[in-house]
Design an enzyme around this catalytic site. Structure first.
Site, short mmCIF file in Angstrom:
data_model
loop_
_atom_site.label_atom_id
_atom_site.label_comp_id
_atom_site.label_asym_id
_atom_site.label_seq_id
_atom_site.Cartn_x
_atom_site.Cartn_y
_atom_site.Cartn_z
N HIS A 59 0.75 -0.67 0.41
CA HIS A 59 -0.18 0.15 0.66
C HIS A 59 0.82 1.34 -0.13
O HIS A 59 -0.08 2.40 -0.17
CB HIS A 59 -0.96 0.11 1.14
CG HIS A 59 -2.17 0.68 1.11
ND1 HIS A 59 -2.70 2.13 1.76
CD2 HIS A 59 -3.47 0.59 -0.17
CE1 HIS A 59 -3.22 2.38 1.48
NE2 HIS A 59 -4.31 1.30 0.70
N LYS A 115 3.19 5.00 -1.31
CA LYS A 115 2.96 5.80 -2.56
C LYS A 115 3.81 7.16 -2.07
O LYS A 115 4.09 7.10 -1.70
CB LYS A 115 1.48 6.06 -2.45
CG LYS A 115 0.23 5.59 -2.41
CD LYS A 115 -0.47 6.18 -0.97
CE LYS A 115 -1.55 5.06 -0.83
NZ LYS A 115 -2.13 4.79 0.19
N ASP A 122 16.58 9.13 -8.27
CA ASP A 122 18.12 9.55 -7.46
C ASP A 122 18.82 9.41 -6.46
O ASP A 122 19.36 10.03 -5.63
CB ASP A 122 18.85 10.60 -8.21
CG ASP A 122 18.56 10.93 -9.95
OD1 ASP A 122 18.43 10.29 -10.53
OD2 ASP A 122 18.72 11.82 -10.57
#
Length: 222
Positions: free
Chosen positions: A138, A140, A145
């Site tokens: 779940h 996000k 870089d």
């Protein structure tokens, strides 16, 4: 002395360009949508921003995320529950064309959802890994870089000289979906903080290794 002055000037410019920003998506973000559709063409998915007086503009917010993806030099590592945004998918495709290495971690079920851009990216050669479990992946977040990852790429490519880059983390409640980017109440932090980016990169690396047996780079829609 001249070289130290040049380095100091570069350092100041670099620090000035580093972002630390909170983006908020709310019910006010779409009040300018009709005007943008007229200006950019119906169905346009470009992150291009025409002049807008709406401080909460969803299109502007999406463009800020796409801008960071467009700045990637070596690597982009999204760990994203669900991803259907055409604008952000286009930004990742532009990164691929620049030679940026992309890896994606997602949820096993959400990869195959209708409109998933992960399937499309996998078919372009982006490696995708998912957990085999009833628990949800779940997260996000996205690291651009990350220091640890850039060093891996340097060793992999046997590079002696590296182009200038700096680490960015994008994280919050936001899924990269049309609903999340233009219909929900969401938050998203974009930060160049070294501790935050290193922590998120370490967790991505840990998950990438843990999900190693679930390589899904040849994903085909179910």
């Amino acid at each position: 002395v001249i070289w130290k002055l040049v380095q100091c000037s570069r350092s100041k410019r670099e620090k000035a360009s580093r972002v630390h920003e909170v983006i908020v998506f709310n019910e006010l973000g779409e009040i300018c949508a009709a005007a943008h559709m007229r200006n950019n063409g119906i169905g346009s998915q470009k992150p291009h921003m025409s002049p807008c007086c709406n401080a909460h503009c969803s299109l502007r917010n999406v463009a800020k995320i796409a801008e960071q993806i467009d700045r990637a030099v070596y690597s982009i590592d999204p760990a994203i529950f669900t991803f259907s945004s055409l604008s952000l998918a286009d930004a990742l495709k532009r990164a691929l064309q620049r030679g940026v290495i992309i890896r994606i971690i997602s949820d096993g079920e959400m990869v195959y959802c209708t409109g998933s851009q992960i399937t499309m990216l996998a078919q372009l050669g982006v490696p995708v890994r998912v957990p085999i479990t009833t628990n949800l992946m779940h997260n996000k977040f996205c690291i651009i870089d990350g220091v640890e990852r850039v060093e891996e790429i340097r060793l992999l490519r046997k590079l002696k000289w590296m182009r200038p880059c700096y680490s960015i983390v994008i994280s919050g409640s936001l899924n990269w979906t049309v609903q999340g980017l233009g219909g929900n109440w969401e938050n998203c932090i974009i930060a160049a903080d070294e501790i935050l980016t290193a922590t998120f990169q370490a967790e991505f690396q840990r998950m990438w290794r843990a999900f190693g047996k679930t390589e899904a780079s040849r994903i085909q829609p179910k």
